[in-house]
Design a protein around this motif. Structure first.
Motif, PDB file in Angstrom:
ATOM      1  N   UNK A 204      63.302  33.142  80.200  1.00  0.00           N
ATOM      2  CA  UNK A 204      64.422  32.234  80.488  1.00  0.00           C
ATOM      3  C   UNK A 204      65.251  32.775  81.652  1.00  0.00           C
ATOM      4  N   UNK A 205      65.489  34.076  81.620  1.00  0.00           N
ATOM      5  CA  UNK A 205      66.276  34.689  82.696  1.00  0.00           C
ATOM      6  C   UNK A 205      65.536  34.599  84.027  1.00  0.00           C
ATOM      7  N   UNK A 206      64.216  34.796  83.980  1.00  0.00           N
ATOM      8  CA  UNK A 206      63.411  34.737  85.205  1.00  0.00           C
ATOM      9  C   UNK A 206      63.458  33.341  85.832  1.00  0.00           C
ATOM     10  N   UNK A 207      63.445  32.332  84.973  1.00  0.00           N
ATOM     11  CA  UNK A 207      63.522  30.950  85.490  1.00  0.00           C
ATOM     12  C   UNK A 207      64.858  30.739  86.203  1.00  0.00           C
ATOM     13  N   UNK A 208      65.915  31.235  85.593  1.00  0.00           N
ATOM     14  CA  UNK A 208      67.232  31.098  86.221  1.00  0.00           C
ATOM     15  C   UNK A 208      67.302  31.889  87.529  1.00  0.00           C
ATOM     16  N   UNK A 209      66.708  33.087  87.528  1.00  0.00           N
ATOM     17  CA  UNK A 209      66.738  33.920  88.739  1.00  0.00           C
ATOM     18  C   UNK A 209      65.950  33.260  89.867  1.00  0.00           C
ATOM     19  N   UNK A 210      64.790  32.707  89.519  1.00  0.00           N
ATOM     20  CA  UNK A 210      63.982  32.029  90.556  1.00  0.00           C
ATOM     21  C   UNK A 210      64.755  30.843  91.124  1.00  0.00           C
ATOM     22  N   UNK A 211      65.407  30.096  90.222  1.00  0.00           N
ATOM     23  CA  UNK A 211      66.191  28.941  90.670  1.00  0.00           C
ATOM     24  C   UNK A 211      67.321  29.401  91.592  1.00  0.00           C
ATOM     25  N   UNK A 212      67.950  30.510  91.222  1.00  0.00           N
ATOM     26  CA  UNK A 212      69.058  31.016  92.045  1.00  0.00           C
ATOM     27  C   UNK A 212      68.556  31.467  93.413  1.00  0.00           C
ATOM     28  N   UNK A 213      67.431  32.186  93.432  1.00  0.00           N
ATOM     29  CA  UNK A 213      66.886  32.662  94.706  1.00  0.00           C
ATOM     30  C   UNK A 213      66.468  31.478  95.579  1.00  0.00           C
ATOM     31  N   UNK A 214      65.820  30.505  94.970  1.00  0.00           N
ATOM     32  CA  UNK A 214      65.399  29.325  95.735  1.00  0.00           C
ATOM     33  C   UNK A 214      66.622  28.557  96.214  1.00  0.00           C
ATOM     34  N   UNK A 215      67.631  28.491  95.356  1.00  0.00           N
ATOM     35  CA  UNK A 215      68.855  27.787  95.735  1.00  0.00           C
ATOM     36  C   UNK A 215      69.480  28.446  96.957  1.00  0.00           C
ATOM     37  N   UNK A 216      69.396  29.778  96.997  1.00  0.00           N
ATOM     38  CA  UNK A 216      69.985  30.510  98.122  1.00  0.00           C
ATOM     39  C   UNK A 216      69.077  30.519  99.355  1.00  0.00           C
TER      40      UNK A 216
END
Lengths: 276, 512
Positions: A204-216
């Motif tokens: 779950x955390x990895x999904x959020x981190x990937x989303x954050x990195x892609x968002x940035x």
């Protein structure tokens, strides 16, 4: 295992969560069969359209089919979640086991290294790693995996400290069983349950981190669709076309929520103290 | 030869764009907060490498000459200029001016700045204006306020170059004392002095009390106590900050936000039609981009109208040459390679890639992100695979322009009143600051000829010749001319633009 299975379907929330995760896996595996359009195919004359019979979830700012991008985005989401957790388990758990079993200087050296890694703000560290390695799905996996190593290492060490004091481990040491066999055959099977529970939280955390990195803008390279990229792109049109952000945002939310619910169910099923 | 001395001090452009400035009495005080999309490559004006750097440089840097939004020269630190012969220019300098550090501004300071931009001082710097200033072969300090520049040949458009973003007059004392640290705390004689600069984050300025400028009523400029310019790369965040009142001014509004801001009664939007040209520059030295058919295939595969409709709501126009119709150098008869997937496939076959080919491209975010993605999709329709990397401006300058590791770079330029031959020079001459990374010399002769031609009509004809050369070798892929938009809150008054679409806010004030 029966207890685990029972816990996973114990209530409506668990069942819905299981369905969400199964849908994610199905979308990731069968994306080319399920997606109605090429997710990267733009149609500049058909942009920002609402849901229709042709485009069930509408089109984005480049006229790409949102549903197709959502389905293909599940591939990246699943791959990053599984890949990064695999990396962190692969490195974090053995380090934690060795640290907890040998104690002393070995423990000090490993844990100070882990403490140093833990001291970095996780998202900042992953940003630096992706910036160094370059934008690609595999590099995002590595970056996210590295920042989760301390979590798995600490968990494994704490469990190893407890288990290594058990009489069966002491007995094995007394009869001269080599350390690697004790770690592999006595420690690991007995600490696997909390690691498996942590695995769901890590995903779950990895999904959020990937989303954050892609968002940035440092995540997966365009035009590969990811939910984080879709969220970021939709943000530019938030006032006039809010669904462009809402749809991937909801997909991220549901997946993370489902993983957390399943993590709780797994913990309940695997922990003997919580079985009753 | 004629002396061009303008009486009144008019540092900003003649067109006032904000509020009813003429009818109201400017109010003193207040701090204006503005936002921009990207960072400068250097706050040392001589070393900044992008035209829109003026947004950050303009408030602190003072220039000898200013060019307003209609192309008129306005006196700055030079109050007059005269071509005494075809190769000799005399500049009359403003009296009583000091730099922010108290160093007097005089002919010696001008000589130092000219030499530094030319790379003739120690340590030598690399400035985008080096080629222009190297043309100065002799400097004679006539007296403290008069300087004579000599050239070995005619230099058409040189006066305009004195107003270019890189031509700010910087304090020689500060440069010598601060060394490399100068770029973090630059010193000039502009209306504001830099008080804090955090690269990538913000610059704060405060009013320079000894600034030489006054308004038409003799009131000391600037009116503002200070300014804060924040780097906010995200277009939506800038627009949201403007609507929320967190910033007063957004120096770059993209099409996606224009509709949103137009609906807000507290926001004014200025549109400058045909202002920005966007195009793909090819690294013609790196295979397969060395093949003219490859380049033609790419150009034929790009559909500018689709880019316009998708990303600019039809406000832009398809581009077919370096200069938009808003420039006097635009050639309505210039030939170009139109959008045609069929022709693209034919060119691919001629290039030896009937099944397609791959190439790499770089851009530095902002509007190029979406445009690059759409063009990537258009190219895929004919079988061309463009791998796109986004990066910051400094990395783009390094990796694309200097290291030449990419096949193509998304770029653009504003239709400023800057002399067209010099603008064309910057992007095409082998010594130009933004030239094709392969440093091709194919355009050098025609550009040199344009720079030696004083008559504008004749110079335009020479430039048309250059356009045809670009067409024949498919040297770059022009795709769109887009309007520039600036947005500001209603309480901002006196906002005026220079020819490059930026403003130093010297006449800005906040209505309270």
């Amino acid at each position: 295992m029966r207890d685990v299975a029972v816990r996973l379907v114990a209530g409506p929330l668990e069942i819905v969560s299981l369905i969400v995760i199964l849908l994610l896996v199905a979308a990731a595996v069968a994306a080319p069969l399920l997606a109605p359009f090429d997710p990267a195919a733009a149609d500049g004359f058909n942009t920002l359209r609402g849901p229709s019979s042709r485009n069930l979830l509408g089109t984005d700012f480049l006229g790409r089919d949102v549903l197709s991008r959502l389905i293909y985005g599940a591939q990246v989401t699943a791959a990053v979640a599984i890949g990064s957790v695999a990396i962190s388990i692969l490195f974090g758990v053995p380090l934690g086991l060795v640290s907890g079993y040998f104690k002393g200087l070995t423990d000090t050296v490993i844990m100070r290294f882990i403490d140093a890694l833990y001291a970095f703000p996780p998202l900042l560290l992953s940003l630096v790693l992706v910036a160094m390695l370059g934008p690609s799905m595999y590099n995002v996996m590595i970056a996210v995996g590295v920042i989760m190593i301390p979590t798995f290492c600490r968990l494994a060490r704490a469990q190893a400290l407890v288990v290594s004091a058990q009489t069966y481990v002491v007995a094995a040491q007394t009869i001269g069983t080599p350390a690697h066999r004790i770690i592999l055959w006595h420690l690991w099977p007995n600490i696997a349950a909390p690691v498996i529970v942590q695995l769901t939280i890590g995903m779950a955390w990895a999904i959020l981190a990937e989303a954050a990195l892609s968002y940035l803008g440092v995540g997966v390279r365009p035009p590969t669709p990811t939910w984080g990229v879709m969220l970021a792109e939709g943000f530019q049109y938030l006032r006039i076309n809010p669904w462009l952000s809402f749809i991937p945002g909801m997909a991220i939310f549901l997946t993370v929520f489902a993983l957390n619910i399943l993590g709780d169910a797994l913990r309940d099923g695997l922990d003997p103290r919580l079985r009753n | 030869m004629r002396i061009r001395t303008l009486g009144a001090i008019a540092l900003a452009a003649s067109v006032m764009l904000a509020g009813a400035a003429a009818a109201e009495t400017p109010q003193r005080g207040g701090v204006l907060i503005q936002a921009y999309v990207t960072e400068v490559t250097s706050m040392d004006a001589h070393q900044a490498r992008a035209g829109d750097s003026r947004v950050m440089l303009g408030p602190y840097a003072a220039y000898l000459v200013y060019v307003d939004s209609e192309g008129n020269f306005l006196p700055g630190l030079a109050t007059g200029w005269e071509w005494e012969s075809e190769t000799q220019l005399r500049l009359d300098l403003r009296e009583g001016v000091t730099f922010h550090d108290g160093t007097p501004f005089n002919a010696e300071a001008v000589a130092f700045n000219v030499d530094r931009i030319a790379g003739r001082t120690e340590p030598a710097i690399v400035s985008p204006g080096a080629a222009d200033m190297r043309a100065v072969t002799g400097i004679e300090i006539v007296d403290d306020l008069t300087i004579r520049l000599s050239f070995d040949q005619v230099r058409a458009g040189f006066i305009q170059q004195l107003g270019a973003y890189w031509a700010g007059m910087l304090s020689p004392t500060a440069i010598e004392e601060m060394g490399e640290g100068f770029a973090l705390a630059p010193v000039s004689a502009g209306p504001f002095r830099v008080t804090e600069y955090r690269p990538g984050a913000f610059v704060t300025y405060e009013r320079f009390e000894d600034f030489y400028g006054v308004d038409e009523h003799g009131e000391q400029l600037p009116y503002l106590d200070g300014m804060r310019l924040m780097i906010l790369p995200d277009n939506a965040s800038r627009a949201a900050a403007l609507q929320a009142g967190d910033i007063h001014l957004d120096q770059r509004v993209e099409a996606a936000q224009v509709m949103q801001l137009e609906a807000d009664p507290n926001i004014n939007i200025v549109e400058i039609p045909g202002f920005n040209a966007r195009w793909i520059a090819f690294n013609t030295g790196l295979p397969p981009m060395d093949n003219v058919h490859v380049r033609r295939a790419i150009i034929h595969a790009i559909n500018p109208e689709e880019v316009n409709m998708a990303l600019h709501q039809g406000r832009a126009a398809a581009a077919n040459q370096f200069f938009s119709p808003t420039s006097w150098a635009h050639d309505p008869d210039a030939p170009w390679l139109e959008y045609s997937p069929e022709k693209a496939r034919e060119e691919m076959a001629l290039a030896g890639f009937p099944d397609g080919f791959s190439f790499s491209a770089a851009h530095y975010g902002g509007p190029w992100r979406a445009e690059a993605e759409l063009i990537q999709s258009q190219l895929r329709r004919v079988g061309i695979d463009m791998q796109v990397d986004a990066m910051d401006l400094a990395s783009f300058s390094q990796l694309y322009r200097r290291d030449a590791v990419y096949h193509a770079g998304f770029t653009g330029h504003p239709m400023t009143a800057r002399d067209p031959a010099h603008l064309f020079h910057a992007f095409h001459h082998s010594t130009g600051a933004f030239a094709d990374p392969s440093r091709t010399t194919v355009y050098d002769e025609v550009i040199d000829r344009a720079l030696l031609t004083l008559d504008d009509a004749e110079r335009g004809a020479v430039l048309s010749e250059a356009f045809r050369m670009v067409y024949e070798r498919a040297g770059e892929a022009y795709y769109i001319w887009v309007p520039a938009h600036r947005a500001f809150r209603h309480d901002v008054r006196g906002y005026a633009l220079f020819s490059d679409g930026t403003s130093d806010c010297v006449t800005c004030w906040l209505a309270r």
